[in-house]
Design a protein around this motif. Structure first.
Motif, PDB file in Angstrom:
ATOM      1  N   ASN A   7       0.831  -1.051   0.086  1.00 40.19           N
ATOM      2  CA  ASN A   7       0.016   0.011   0.069  1.00 40.19           C
ATOM      3  C   ASN A   7       0.889   1.301  -0.003  1.00 40.19           C
ATOM      4  O   ASN A   7       0.463   2.334   0.234  1.00 40.19           O
ATOM      5  N   GLY A   8       2.052   1.130  -0.207  1.00 40.72           N
ATOM      6  CA  GLY A   8       2.877   2.260  -0.347  1.00 40.72           C
ATOM      7  C   GLY A   8       2.780   3.202  -1.710  1.00 40.72           C
ATOM      8  O   GLY A   8       2.034   3.066  -2.524  1.00 40.72           O
ATOM      9  N   LEU A   9       3.541   4.151  -1.203  1.00 40.07           N
ATOM     10  CA  LEU A   9       3.259   5.477  -2.341  1.00 40.07           C
ATOM     11  C   LEU A   9       3.680   5.123  -3.655  1.00 40.07           C
ATOM     12  O   LEU A   9       2.899   5.301  -4.620  1.00 40.07           O
ATOM     13  N   PHE A  10       4.854   4.321  -3.739  1.00 41.99           N
ATOM     14  CA  PHE A  10       5.190   4.122  -5.413  1.00 41.99           C
ATOM     15  C   PHE A  10       4.266   3.249  -5.981  1.00 41.99           C
ATOM     16  O   PHE A  10       3.703   3.477  -7.196  1.00 41.99           O
ATOM     17  N   TRP A  11       3.738   2.279  -5.282  1.00 46.84           N
ATOM     18  CA  TRP A  11       2.771   1.296  -5.924  1.00 46.84           C
ATOM     19  C   TRP A  11       1.322   1.937  -6.096  1.00 46.84           C
ATOM     20  O   TRP A  11       0.585   1.453  -6.915  1.00 46.84           O
ATOM     21  N   ALA A  12       1.103   3.060  -5.541  1.00 46.84           N
ATOM     22  CA  ALA A  12      -0.047   3.747  -5.568  1.00 46.84           C
ATOM     23  C   ALA A  12       0.073   4.351  -7.071  1.00 46.84           C
ATOM     24  O   ALA A  12      -0.855   4.584  -7.754  1.00 46.84           O
ATOM     25  N   ILE A  13       1.140   4.977  -7.155  1.00 45.75           N
ATOM     26  CA  ILE A  13       1.569   5.780  -8.367  1.00 45.75           C
ATOM     27  C   ILE A  13       1.619   4.765  -9.517  1.00 45.75           C
ATOM     28  O   ILE A  13       0.794   4.979 -10.571  1.00 45.75           O
ATOM     29  N   TYR A  14       2.369   3.728  -9.407  1.00 50.29           N
ATOM     30  CA  TYR A  14       2.459   2.744 -10.265  1.00 50.29           C
ATOM     31  C   TYR A  14       1.088   2.036 -10.937  1.00 50.29           C
ATOM     32  O   TYR A  14       0.778   1.946 -12.058  1.00 50.29           O
ATOM     33  N   PHE A  15       0.019   1.972  -9.970  1.00 50.96           N
ATOM     34  CA  PHE A  15      -1.118   1.350 -10.425  1.00 50.96           C
ATOM     35  C   PHE A  15      -2.176   2.294 -10.423  1.00 50.96           C
ATOM     36  O   PHE A  15      -3.371   1.932 -10.640  1.00 50.96           O
ATOM     37  N   ASP A  16      -1.880   3.573 -10.230  1.00 46.15           N
ATOM     38  CA  ASP A  16      -2.755   4.739 -10.324  1.00 46.15           C
ATOM     39  C   ASP A  16      -3.912   4.447  -9.514  1.00 46.15           C
ATOM     40  O   ASP A  16      -5.100   4.551  -9.895  1.00 46.15           O
ATOM     41  N   ASP A  17      -3.628   4.043  -8.242  1.00 48.58           N
ATOM     42  CA  ASP A  17      -4.883   3.744  -7.210  1.00 48.58           C
ATOM     43  C   ASP A  17      -5.147   5.146  -6.563  1.00 48.58           C
ATOM     44  O   ASP A  17      -4.543   5.789  -5.782  1.00 48.58           O
ATOM     45  N   LYS A  18      -6.240   5.419  -7.095  1.00 47.80           N
ATOM     46  CA  LYS A  18      -6.540   6.970  -6.796  1.00 47.80           C
ATOM     47  C   LYS A  18      -7.135   6.960  -5.373  1.00 47.80           C
ATOM     48  O   LYS A  18      -6.972   8.062  -5.019  1.00 47.80           O
ATOM     49  N   VAL A  19      -7.573   6.131  -4.774  1.00 47.37           N
ATOM     50  CA  VAL A  19      -8.036   6.047  -3.321  1.00 47.37           C
ATOM     51  C   VAL A  19      -6.621   6.178  -2.524  1.00 47.37           C
ATOM     52  O   VAL A  19      -6.620   7.199  -1.744  1.00 47.37           O
ATOM     53  N   ARG A  20      -5.629   5.537  -2.849  1.00 46.46           N
ATOM     54  CA  ARG A  20      -4.470   5.524  -2.049  1.00 46.46           C
ATOM     55  C   ARG A  20      -3.835   6.959  -2.330  1.00 46.46           C
ATOM     56  O   ARG A  20      -3.231   7.342  -1.414  1.00 46.46           O
ATOM     57  N   LEU A  21      -3.696   7.198  -3.451  1.00 47.29           N
ATOM     58  CA  LEU A  21      -3.040   8.537  -3.828  1.00 47.29           C
ATOM     59  C   LEU A  21      -3.769   9.858  -3.252  1.00 47.29           C
ATOM     60  O   LEU A  21      -3.225  10.584  -2.700  1.00 47.29           O
ATOM     61  N   GLU A  22      -4.973   9.761  -3.160  1.00 51.18           N
ATOM     62  CA  GLU A  22      -5.992  10.689  -2.293  1.00 51.18           C
ATOM     63  C   GLU A  22      -5.576  10.758  -0.875  1.00 51.18           C
ATOM     64  O   GLU A  22      -5.359  11.687  -0.211  1.00 51.18           O
ATOM     65  N   TYR A  23      -5.395   9.585  -0.338  1.00 52.73           N
ATOM     66  CA  TYR A  23      -4.751   9.474   1.141  1.00 52.73           C
ATOM     67  C   TYR A  23      -3.421  10.125   1.488  1.00 52.73           C
ATOM     68  O   TYR A  23      -3.156  10.919   2.404  1.00 52.73           O
ATOM     69  N   PHE A  24      -2.265   9.734   0.306  1.00 48.62           N
ATOM     70  CA  PHE A  24      -1.250  10.375   0.473  1.00 48.62           C
ATOM     71  C   PHE A  24      -1.236  11.905   0.229  1.00 48.62           C
ATOM     72  O   PHE A  24      -0.332  12.697   0.990  1.00 48.62           O
ATOM     73  N   LYS A  25      -2.020  12.351  -0.543  1.00 48.30           N
ATOM     74  CA  LYS A  25      -1.989  13.787  -0.970  1.00 48.30           C
ATOM     75  C   LYS A  25      -2.668  14.472   0.494  1.00 48.30           C
ATOM     76  O   LYS A  25      -2.121  15.628   0.802  1.00 48.30           O
TER      77      LYS A  25
END
Length: 244
Positions: free
Chosen positions: A74-92
């Motif tokens: 669930n790390g940031l790189f893999w959220a970027i890699y798979f364009d996981d919008k939910v996780r990316l919003e979490y990191f933002k």
């Protein structure tokens, strides 16, 4: 444009959204980073210590922890890699308002496949660009390598940066690690045009740390040693020991 976006999705190439924001350098097309700042962090918070992210006006977020802490599934790189919008919003939301980050310190090891070390350096660059683009943070390149074989990859794309960061944790007290750090500092200084090195240093004795990095200071490079939680604790313990 839409066709290109569809292709990126089909081929899991979402990282190109960030890689294409810069140029690629060297044999392995490492994304270049440019860090040329005059105002430096005064405190370094660890990734897991969210409460310290805004401890000061110039706090930098660092990743000087085990890889599993910041680079699990669930790390940031893999959220970027798979364009996981939910996780990316979490990191933002997690990093909202952060002004400085030190790029992730993925472990670079001498006894694993070279391609894995190269990919870890690459991941750190992509995460750095995400912070620049999505958070508006200043990304300070962290440099870590195990030997001269990985050094070339770690330094590739940083030729235009005058400010970098390193961690001295675990390298000051052990004689063999001190010697390795001295060698690494010499290699970094001889291959980059630096004006400043920012240190994540937990030693309670800054004079000792500066002595190990004297090759850099002898070349006119400034050492910045911001506070951090472990360093502050060790300073207190050292003072208590001196007073005993």
């Amino acid at each position: 444009m839409k066709q290109n976006q569809n292709l990126m999705k089909l081929l899991n190439l979402h990282y190109l959204k960030y890689a294409n924001k810069t140029v690629s350098c060297g044999e392995f097309d490492m994304p270049a980073l440019y860090c040329n700042i005059d105002t430096y962090p005064d405190y370094i918070a660890l990734y897991s210590n969210v409460k310290d992210y805004h401890k000061t006006e110039r706090t930098a977020i660092s990743f000087y922890q085990f890889d599993s802490v910041f680079d699990g599934k669930n790390g940031l790189f893999w959220a970027i890699y798979f364009d996981d919008k939910v996780r990316l919003e979490y990191f933002k939301e997690r990093f909202k308002g952060v002004k400085y980050i030190i790029t992730p310190d993925y472990s670079i090891l001498g006894d694993i496949h070279n391609v894995e070390n190269i990919h870890r350096i690459f991941r750190a660059r992509i995460v750095a660009i995400w912070f620049i683009v999505e958070i508006g943070a200043i990304a300070i390149p962290n440099i870590s390598f195990s030997d001269s074989k990985t050094a070339e990859k770690a330094l590739s794309g940083l030729e235009e940066s005058s400010v970098i960061a390193i961690s001295t944790k675990g390298h000051i007290q052990d004689p063999a690690e001190r010697d390795r750090l001295r060698e690494n500092i010499k290699l970094i200084v001889d291959n980059l045009n630096l004006k400043t090195i920012i240190l994540y240093d937990v030693c309670g004795n800054e004079d000792e740390t500066r002595s190990v990095l004297s090759y850099a200071t002898d070349k006119g490079i400034e050492l910045i040693i911001p506070s951090n939680s472990l360093k502050d604790r060790n300073i207190v313990l050292r003072r208590k020991g001196d007073a005993a």
